[in-house]
Design an enzyme around this catalytic site. Structure first.
Site, short mmCIF file in Angstrom:
data_model
loop_
_atom_site.label_atom_id
_atom_site.label_comp_id
_atom_site.label_asym_id
_atom_site.label_seq_id
_atom_site.Cartn_x
_atom_site.Cartn_y
_atom_site.Cartn_z
CE1 TYR A 1 -0.88 -70.14 -64.74
CE2 TYR A 1 1.13 -68.96 -64.17
CZ TYR A 1 -0.14 -69.36 -63.85
OH TYR A 1 -0.69 -69.00 -62.65
N PRO B 1 5.37 -64.34 -58.17
CG PRO B 1 4.77 -62.56 -59.57
CD PRO B 1 5.88 -63.07 -58.72
CE LYS C 1 -0.12 -72.18 -54.95
NZ LYS C 1 -1.54 -72.34 -55.19
P1 RFL Z 1 -0.36 -56.54 -48.08
O1 RFL Z 1 -1.46 -56.81 -49.05
O2 RFL Z 1 0.87 -55.88 -48.57
O3 RFL Z 1 -0.99 -55.68 -46.90
C1 RFL Z 1 -0.22 -55.02 -45.93
C2 RFL Z 1 -0.96 -53.79 -45.47
O4 RFL Z 1 -0.21 -53.16 -44.44
C3 RFL Z 1 -0.19 -51.76 -44.66
N1 RFL Z 1 0.98 -51.20 -43.97
C4 RFL Z 1 0.91 -50.59 -42.77
N2 RFL Z 1 -0.13 -50.34 -41.95
C5 RFL Z 1 0.13 -49.69 -40.78
N3 RFL Z 1 1.37 -49.29 -40.41
C6 RFL Z 1 2.43 -49.51 -41.20
N4 RFL Z 1 3.64 -49.11 -40.84
C7 RFL Z 1 2.23 -50.19 -42.44
N5 RFL Z 1 3.04 -50.59 -43.44
C8 RFL Z 1 2.27 -51.19 -44.35
C9 RFL Z 1 -0.17 -51.65 -46.18
O5 RFL Z 1 -0.63 -50.37 -46.62
C10 RFL Z 1 -1.12 -52.77 -46.58
O6 RFL Z 1 -2.47 -52.34 -46.65
O7 RFL Z 1 0.12 -57.88 -47.34
P2 RFL Z 1 -0.71 -59.22 -46.93
O8 RFL Z 1 -1.99 -58.88 -46.24
O9 RFL Z 1 0.28 -60.09 -46.29
O10 RFL Z 1 -1.15 -59.85 -48.35
C11 RFL Z 1 -0.20 -60.37 -49.24
C12 RFL Z 1 -0.67 -60.17 -50.68
O11 RFL Z 1 -1.03 -58.81 -50.88
C13 RFL Z 1 0.40 -60.57 -51.71
O12 RFL Z 1 1.08 -61.72 -51.29
C14 RFL Z 1 -0.21 -60.84 -53.10
O13 RFL Z 1 -0.71 -59.68 -53.69
C15 RFL Z 1 0.83 -61.47 -54.01
N6 RFL Z 1 0.32 -61.70 -55.38
C16 RFL Z 1 -0.50 -62.77 -55.66
N7 RFL Z 1 -0.93 -63.58 -54.67
C17 RFL Z 1 -1.80 -64.58 -54.94
O14 RFL Z 1 -2.18 -65.32 -54.02
N8 RFL Z 1 -2.31 -64.81 -56.20
C18 RFL Z 1 -1.94 -64.03 -57.25
O15 RFL Z 1 -2.46 -64.23 -58.34
C19 RFL Z 1 -0.98 -62.99 -57.01
N9 RFL Z 1 -0.59 -62.19 -58.00
C20 RFL Z 1 0.65 -60.81 -56.40
C21 RFL Z 1 0.19 -61.09 -57.72
C22 RFL Z 1 1.38 -59.66 -56.15
C23 RFL Z 1 1.67 -58.80 -57.18
N10 RFL Z 1 2.39 -57.63 -56.84
C24 RFL Z 1 2.06 -56.35 -57.32
C25 RFL Z 1 3.31 -57.66 -55.73
C26 RFL Z 1 0.48 -60.26 -58.76
C27 RFL Z 1 1.24 -59.12 -58.50
C28 RFL Z 1 1.55 -58.25 -59.70
C1 PHB Z 2 -3.24 -62.50 -61.99
O1 PHB Z 2 -4.32 -62.69 -62.59
O2 PHB Z 2 -2.91 -61.38 -61.55
C2 PHB Z 2 -2.29 -63.63 -61.82
C3 PHB Z 2 -2.67 -64.90 -62.23
C4 PHB Z 2 -1.77 -65.96 -62.07
C5 PHB Z 2 -0.52 -65.73 -61.52
C6 PHB Z 2 -0.16 -64.46 -61.10
C7 PHB Z 2 -1.04 -63.39 -61.25
O3 PHB Z 2 0.35 -66.76 -61.40
#
Ligand code: RFL
Ligand code: PHB
Length: 396
Positions: free
Chosen positions: A204, A296, A300
């Site tokens: 970081y 992010p 978490k």
């Molecule tokens: P999701 O993964 O968004 O899944 C929701 C699902 O619901 C579907 N959906 C529907 N289905 C039926 N009917 C509808 N009307 C619907 N509307 C939507 C969607 O298609 C989808 O499949 O939510 P969920 O399960 O709560 O999970 C949350 C996580 O995906 C999210 O918090 C993380 O990706 C956030 N995040 C990170 N979290 C971590 O714990 N560690 C990380 O390192 C981390 N890095 C990140 C991240 C999120 C990122 N972005 C792109 C937002 C890095 C990035 C860049």
């Molecule tokens: C990742 O690898 O996508 C990543 C790692 C650490 C973070 C957020 C995203 O805090």
């Protein structure tokens, strides 16, 4: 014609929250149907999170869902902070006895979908027109269309696991939800590159030109992020500009071997903290991004989604097995306590590491002093490590 079907729980969304919940309920002998609006291929290839907390990995192991994860995930015993020309390591394992795992969210999703379908359980992809009905009554239902037919699914509980843009949260009547929202004036430009990581752990980096993050997905794929303005367009960032900027923000006085490779994915992520409460409206329980999102920086979001559904599954089991509503009544308060602790950690990491426009010299010096404190004091680094490896799941 409407096809009427019955189950105990309708799970809207096959992201980490919906899929882990489905497996937890199946273990408790509870019948459920998962409805997902996207295709299987789409949800399995959506690039997002990469860091799994210790409690998340332990849960997946307990559920027998970690076979590939245990083979392929990269175990990280520490993380690094770069600032003021130096790099300092926080030894997560020495400070907490725990590690984190680096394993792509889409790999978790693949594993959970594969084992769910192997059980012969129901997961409908590419459903449309999903609508929730009577969630404040004892017998709610969900209507949707699938393969040209209209369906009505009658259940005891609806689990809204459909992410930030889903239908579940907007199904709660206006006025019944309170929202706390913080939008940051910057975003992350993220890339995946076919390049072997040159550092074993995440870095970081708090740089005068903005934050940068060095991460990875496998021994041959690097994941990198750059802080950019909130309204930035990807079109402004050629491959050369991305690599040039990373080469400025990541190195310290000792230099840095930033290995380049073909960029196979790129995107811009807005930075936001958001909490809707309560997380229950009658028989509708919201979980994961449907109820809250975190910036992010703390890694978490996925882990918080998993923490919610652990509480949700226990509450539903108590209702259906023991006719006891206590778990439902307590669901929101139990989840929100952890949610707000994680929001605090994510907001703190975000503020400590990013460049704020118009920031004066005084504010920058405070950031650097904080980074110095957090990477030298055992008490301060232990507090960071405890949050980073993951607060315990369940009521605490
Ligand atoms: P999701 O993964 O968004 O899944 C929701 C699902 O619901 C579907 N959906 C529907 N289905 C039926 N009917 C509808 N009307 C619907 N509307 C939507 C969607 O298609 C989808 O499949 O939510 P969920 O399960 O709560 O999970 C949350 C996580 O995906 C999210 O918090 C993380 O990706 C956030 N995040 C990170 N979290 C971590 O714990 N560690 C990380 O390192 C981390 N890095 C990140 C991240 C999120 C990122 N972005 C792109 C937002 C890095 C990035 C860049
Ligand atoms: C990742 O690898 O996508 C990543 C790692 C650490 C973070 C957020 C995203 O805090």
């Amino acid at each position: 014609m409407v096809r009427v079907e019955r189950s105990e729980v309708a799970i809207i969304g096959a992201g980490p929250a919906g899929l882990v919940l489905a497996h937890l309920l199946a273990r408790a002998g509870i019948d459920c149907v998962v409805l997902e609006e996207r295709s299987r291929n789409y949800v399995q290839s959506r690039v997002r999170a990469g860091v799994l907390e210790h409690p998340t990995v332990e849960l997946l192991r307990q559920l027998g869902l970690a076979e590939r994860l245990d083979r392929e995930a990269m175990t990280h015993r520490g993380i690094e902070f770069a600032f003021a020309g130096q790099r300092r390591r926080i030894d997560l394992e020495a400070l907490t006895g725990k590690c984190i795992s680096v394993y792509g969210q889409q790999e978790v999703v693949k594993d959970l979908i594969g084992s769910w379908l192997d059980l012969g359980a129901v997961l409908r992809f590419e459903v449309s027109d999903v609508a929730l009905h009577d969630v404040h009554r004892e017998h709610p239902s969900v209507t949707y269309r699938h393969e040209g037919e209209s369906h009505r699914l009658e259940v005891a509980i609806v689990a809204g696991c459909d992410g930030f843009h889903g239908v579940s949260r907007p199904s709660v009547p206006a006025g019944a939800l309170e929202v706390a929202d913080r939008v940051y004036p910057f975003a992350w430009l993220g890339i995946l590159a076919e390049a072997a990581p040159t550092n074993e752990e995440l870095i970081y980096s708090s740089h005068e030109r903005g934050f940068a993050l060095y991460s990875m997905r496998s021994p041959s794929v690097t994941r990198l992020y750059l802080q950019v303005p909130a309204d930035e367009s990807l079109a402004n960032w050629s491959e050369a500009r991305i690599w040039d900027e990373l080469a400025i923000r990541l190195p310290t006085d000792a230099g840095f071997d930033l290995r380049q490779g073909p960029i196979i994915e790129r995107g811009i992520t807005t930075m936001r903290g958001f909490v809707a409460s309560p997380m229950r409206h009658g028989r509708l329980l919201l979980a994961g991004d449907a109820a809250h999102i975190v910036p992010p920086t703390g890694a978490k979001g996925l882990n918080l989604a998993v923490a919610d559904v652990v509480v949700l599954a226990a509450a539903v089991a108590r209702l259906l097995h023991e006719h006891d509503e206590t778990g439902l009544v307590e669901y929101s308060a139990v989840c929100l306590r952890r949610v707000w602790r994680v929001q605090r950690f994510s907001a703190w990491m975000t503020t400590m590491l990013h460049r704020l426009d118009g920031e004066d010299r005084f504010a920058r010096q405070l950031q650097l002093a904080e980074l110095d404190q957090v990477t030298t004091s055992v008490a301060a680094s232990t507090a960071l490590a405890e949050n980073y490896v993951g607060l315990p799941f369940g009521p605490h």
